[in-house]
Design an enzyme around this catalytic site. Structure first.
Site, PDB file in Angstrom:
ATOM      1  N   HIS A   1       0.819  -1.203   0.000  1.00 48.22           N
ATOM      2  CA  HIS A   1       0.000   0.000   0.000  1.00 48.22           C
ATOM      3  C   HIS A   1       0.864   1.270   0.000  1.00 48.22           C
ATOM      4  CE1 HIS A   1      -3.781   2.139   0.971  1.00 48.22           C
ATOM      5  NE2 HIS A   1      -3.008   2.940   1.671  1.00 48.22           N
TER       6      HIS A   1
ATOM      7  N   HIS B   1     -10.385   3.064  -2.085  1.00 44.35           N
ATOM      8  CA  HIS B   1     -10.672   2.564  -0.745  1.00 44.35           C
ATOM      9  C   HIS B   1     -11.507   1.300  -0.877  1.00 44.35           C
ATOM     10  CE1 HIS B   1     -10.504   4.338   3.534  1.00 44.35           C
ATOM     11  NE2 HIS B   1      -9.304   4.148   3.074  1.00 44.35           N
TER      12      HIS B   1
END
Lengths: 852, 261
Positions: A252, A322
């Site tokens: 990430h 997201h």
């Protein structure tokens, strides 16, 4: 003794909220009820006297014109069952928090530590469900329609049970009682490989074995050992050190796949090595285009990309995904998605004011009728929740939505994609200096502002670096608080203009660890005292304090001579700000807890120690046949079917619920034409009232092409976005791009046997990105990749179709010259441009223009 | 004389920038001022002729739209605001600002006391929506902000805009006093008669905005500050639209009124 106040619409008045729930139950669950009434329940744990309770009931909680309310009694009447839904302990309760402020105002008495208000909601159901046998149906309503068990709890009571309760609380107080072990532990890494892998998995570190081994080797280094021993640290890593490394090295945060060395074999068997997709295809694009344009201000190294808008203003743009949080809690995941990307822009340069949002969602069909695999929600519920989350986040923050899309494909059942984008404006100079220049100096104080730290948000970065699996943690789910963030953003822009800070950074998915870790790169180190961090509740372990992602939180570096002014302004703006430590030039990131050193990591190892991945990619084109079209004269039914299909039909119902026009800068809106109902090509705004310059925003996305060829999927997405900008009046040479990759896991492994193919698809896609953007002269100013968009539980694996969202921003010289997409007047002539030809279609009637 | 306007900010108010810009372009010397700065120093109000409560989501619309900000203004600034109005000055509340005003009772202000007589609540659709509406100015209204305006096109952007008076007596009094300022209507100017989408929220009698008996204190759900340029209008690429958006006249009227008195 906690008290409660229940508030509902007066009898005889309609209850739109209840009617809306009633409609949803019929539509989603096939349960048809005669009536649903919604009752707001405020549980007040503040030791108020009966007189005080009566006062807040009447003056704060009740609208005297339309509502009725009771204290410590039950308000509902004429129902069969009541379902009350409230939050689990520790979940953000925005209404409860605002209510506490309201009580303090009404009674002119500040709430004391430990005092709180908790909001819950009762649904009084009448009809269809009557007896004890219907209780399971009520449970189903609660679980599948009213609550999400990851963040909420509920209780079902029949009317007769309620009669015996005499107005007592139905749900206990959601107080966090769980205490983490406050001790810092050393973790032994001198263990066999299999145990290292297990350690990574069990602690949710999401690190690969070779990365665990790199950490193991670091701690074996005699120099490191000597330094640790003199600093009073154990030989082995402390838990907080290991967590910091895992966060910093997460896919990430570090984009390891995009930086990997890839041995690529193309469809002809030709082999070549790609040394970092990012450098070869993304950065190289911008480097090449940068020679042709003079408006790039800051690319790739800040929270968002920044370009020049005019001589006085710069424009920042960023898009994020997201996906994983939205799969677990569609509402919370989406609202934190939008307010999160807002913070990226607020944290770009010396702090930009957010002026636009974009939103692009990918879902499976809301009419999906198959079985829903464990831990997944029905796509209809995902769509509703995600839409509502983005709507609330954007609207409450006062940032207009200017462009977006909703895309459907069956494989988004495994993970929905939730892309949230934000643009922001910043004066070219702030406090006399170029506003893109920032950096913490040694000696500057580390200051955290905004929301407090809780356990919600732990492992945000590592969790989204994995596929969705059985053990995906509920703690990664948060609910945003747009108002706390709005207060903070207003305050920070004020502080910016006063020149009170030297650097600003968003507390992203890794909390303080990521913001302090990033900011310390410029100064060369940092020293953080974690016991100073304000917590939502007691009982967090030191590593949890440093690692927990918080929404609505930013970190700043503040010169010591500015700190009093900064803290004073924060107090006057009702924003919490706390000094946590100092930026240093020690070369190390060091954490303390109650004076004891608990972490000391070399900055160099922390940021550059992650070993490069070596991956293999092999491209085999799929065997496909050209579709044959039936020879039909009348295509009307087919046309109607296309127009009614999910990917083509109007999304107006959803889009109208976003605020498009706050900030008063709207020029071309989402819907155009005589009835304001035809979707436009690109959104256009005029962000500076004194100037006629504008910004056009468009997107392109076409995952349906991925299974055929990801090269053309990417090319078409770029082309779509560019055509949208050109169509409203933008021009090549003044367009900047953002690439947001969402891929299924492309690393060959037992759980991904086709990893080499998926990685080859990624290589082809990146090639197209480079070739098309260079050809069009579009610099990529920011981007993001999300690489583990798979679902795997048991034998069920669902991987999303490889998807790239391409967002384009065009600077428009004069908004008065932009063009909306609707046909304007009868008799207007239609031209078709493209493929090297320009042809004119002559209308054959005055009323309609048809191509021959 | 320079007409000075105070544009309130803080706690989730979010239309302050464009309200400030509209007032400035209408000729006022406008400042954005944080609520806490006024609470700290209520004397600040003396410097201004116009007090504007912009739209937004004060306190997230938690409990009910505008409610918590309404209470804070009432408890902390009730007396200074009463004096501000009694001094013949102007107040406007737009969208969330209007919700704040009716909930603190600064409108309709029948007898000079802050008493809640009307409310703004959930749209009949139970949804937040952004759409443009046609508005008719009620003939004979005392509203000084709408002087010389017969009709307006403005966007609405709200989820709780349904106007409901306490009872028929309140409604009647609003009409008798000339306090019903603005009503939703059809594009041809005929009454919306509660029909969606002309009446976007189900407001009683299509009421979109009211004023106090003096006409100086005005609240409305639609956003005049979002229609100040020709290009704000959704049909500007199709129709002849004057260069200045029609909403700006609302603010010009206020500045003119202050100058004239």
């Amino acid at each position: 003794m906690p008290a409660k106040i229940e508030v509902g619409m007066k009898r005889g008045l309609p209850d739109p909220a209840g009617q809306s729930v009633r409609g949803r139950l019929a539509e989603d669950l096939g349960i048809r009820l005669d009536d649903v009434r919604v009752i707001d329940v405020y549980t007040i744990d503040a030791g108020l006297t009966p007189e005080q309770l009566e006062r807040v009931r009447a003056e704060l909680f009740t609208d005297p014109i339309i509502q009725e309310s009771v204290v410590n009694k039950s308000l509902a009447r004429d129902y069969d069952f009541i379902i009350e839904v409230g939050f689990l302990p520790g979940v953000t309760d925005n209404v409860g928090k605002s209510s506490a402020e309201g009580i303090a105002d009404t009674l002119d008495r500040p709430m004391k530590p430990g005092e709180a208000v908790y909001k819950s909601t009762q649904y009084a159901l009448r009809g269809a469900l009557k007896g004890a046998a219907d209780r399971p149906a009520c449970e189903r309503i609660a679980r599948d329609a009213l609550a999400n068990e990851l963040i909420q709890r509920w209780i079902v009571k029949s009317a007769s049970e309620m009669a015996g309760l005499d107005g007592a609380l139905l749900l206990g107080l959601p107080i966090v009682t769980e205490r983490s072990d406050p001790e810092v532990h050393a973790i032994n890494l001198d263990i066999p490989d299999a145990q290292l892998a297990a350690l990574s998995r069990d602690r949710m570190l999401a690190l690969e074995l070779h990365e665990m081994k790199a950490i193991q080797a670091y701690y074996k280094d005699p120099d490191v050992r000597a330094r640790r021993s003199s600093a009073g640290l154990p030989e082995q890593p402390t838990d907080i050190e290991l967590e910091i490394l895992a966060q910093t090295w997460s896919e990430h945060c570090k984009h390891k796949i995009f930086n990997a060395e890839i041995k690529y074999t193309d469809e002809t068997g030709k082999k070549r090595t790609v040394n970092s997709l990012f450098k070869t295809y993304v950065k190289a694009t911008t480097d090449k285009v940068a020679k042709q344009v003079d408006w790039l201000v800051s690319v790739f190294h800040d929270n968002a990309g920044i370009i020049k808008f005019d001589d006085h203003w710069n424009f920042a743009l960023k898009a994020e995904t997201h996906n994983s949080p939205s799969a677990l809690d569609p509402y919370g995941g989406a609202i934190t998605g939008i307010v999160g990307v807002n913070r990226d822009v607020l944290g770009a340069g010396m702090g930009c004011r957010c002026i636009l949002n974009t939103d692009v969602f990918c879902f499976a069909s809301p009419f999906y009728s198959g079985k829903i695999p464990p831990r997944l929600f029905h796509p209809r519920r995902v769509l509703r929740g995600v839409h509502q989350g983005v709507k609330d986040g954007g609207n409450q923050s006062g940032i207009p939505d200017v462009n977006g899309a909703i895309v459907f494909h069956e494989r988004f059942l495994g993970k929905p994609l939730v892309f949230c984008g934000t643009g922001g404006l910043i004066p070219a100079k702030v406090a006399g200096k170029p506003s893109e220049e920032k950096g913490a100096c040694p000696g500057d104080l580390i200051v955290m502002t905004g929301g407090r730290i809780g356990k919600d948000g732990i492992h945000g970065a590592t969790f989204s670096s994995e596929e969705l699996h059985e053990g995906s943690p509920a703690t990664a789910v948060q609910i945003g608080d747009p108002i706390t963030q709005k207060k903070m953003a207003d305050f920070l822009l004020e502080a910016r203009d006063l020149g009170l800070f030297t650097c600003i950074w968003d507390d992203g998915a890794g909390g303080l660890s990521s913001s302090v870790g990033e900011m310390a790169r410029v100064s060369g180190g940092a020293e953080v005292h974690l016991e100073k961090a304000p917590l939502k509740y007691a009982g967090l372990a030191p590593w949890e304090i440093f690692l927990s992602e918080a929404q609505e939180r930013m970190t700043l570096s503040i010169p010591p001579d500015k700190i009093d002014e900064f803290l004073n302004l924060a107090r006057r703006r009702a924003v919490e700000a706390t000094v946590l430590g100092t930026f240093t030039d020690s070369g190390r990131l060091e954490c303390f807890y109650d004076g004891r050193k608990i972490a000391s990591l070399d900055m160099e190892f922390l940021h550059d120690g992650v070993p490069k991945m070596h991956l293999k990619a092999v491209y085999t084109p799929p065997a496909l046949e050209e579709a044959s079209l039936p020879d039909k004269k009348d295509l009307t039914p087919d046309l109607k079917a296309v127009l009614g299909s999910l990917n083509v039909c109007s999304k107006e119902t959803f889009v109208r619920m976003y605020d498009h026009e706050v900030l008063g800068q709207s020029v071309l809106k989402q819907f155009q034409g005589a009835q304001n109902d035809g979707p436009g090509d690109a959104g256009v705004i005029r962000p500076v009232p004194e100037s006629r310059r504008g910004i056009a925003i468009a997107c392109g996305i076409c995952p349906k092409y991925s299974d055929i060829d990801t090269y053309h999927m990417m090319a078409c997405a770029i082309d779509e976005a560019v055509r949208n900008i050109i169509a409203v009046g933008g021009r090549l040479g003044a367009i900047a791009g953002l690439d947001n990759f969402c891929w299924p896991d492309p690393i060959q492994s037992e759980k991904t046997p086709d990893g080499e193919h998926k990685l080859a698809q990624l290589v082809r896609c990146a090639e197209a990105l480079h070739e098309y953007c260079v050809a069009y002269g579009i610099p990529l100013i920011s981007g993001k990749d999300s690489m583990k968009n798979d679902y795997k539980i048991g034998d069920t694996k669902i991987s999303i179709p490889p998807t790239v969202l391409f967002t384009a921003a065009g600077i428009i010289d004069d908004v008065e010259k932009t063009v909306s997409m609707d046909v304007k007047r009868p008799g207007d002539i239609v031209y078709a441009a493209g493929a090297g030809s320009l042809s004119r279609f002559t209308p054959n009637t005055r009323r309609s223009s048809r191509p021959p | 004389m320079t007409v000075r306007a105070l544009v309130l900010t803080g706690f989730g108010i979010n239309c302050d920038a464009e309200t400030h810009s509209a007032l400035s372009r209408a000729g006022a010397g406008a400042d954005r001022v944080h609520l806490n700065d006024i609470i700290e120093n209520p004397g600040l109000l003396d410097r201004y002729h116009i007090f504007a409560i912009p739209g937004g989501f004060s306190f997230g619309d938690d409990v009910a739209s505008g409610k918590i900000l309404a209470n804070r203004l009432r408890y902390k600034l009730g007396a200074p605001l009463k004096k501000f109005i009694a001094d013949g000055k102007l107040v406007i509340g737009i969208c969330n600002g209007f919700q704040v005003m009716v909930k603190m009772g600064i409108l309709p202000l029948f007898d000079g006391e802050f008493i809640q007589e009307v409310t703004l609540t959930n749209n009949d659709s139970a949804r937040f929506e952004n759409r443009w509406v046609n508005l008719g100015v009620t003939p004979g209204t005392r509203c000084v902000w709408l002087k010389g305006i017969e009709s307006l096109e403005l966007p609405v952007r709200h989820g709780e805009g349904k106007f409901i008076p306490r009872d028929d007596a309140v409604l009647k009094k609003l009409y008798t006093n000339g306090q019903v300022a603005l009503r939703y209507c059809q594009p041809d100017g005929s009454p919306a008669n509660g029909q969606f989408p002309a009446n976007p929220n189900g407001a009683v009698d299509d009421i979109a905005g009211i004023c106090d008996p003096s006409g100086r204190v005005f609240g409305l759900m639609p956003h005049p500050e979002a229609n100040t340029f020709r290009t704000n209008h959704p049909q500007w690429t199709r129709k002849q639209i004057p260069q200045e958006g029609a909403g700006l006249q609302v603010f010009r009227n206020a500045v003119q009124y202050c100058k004239a008195t």
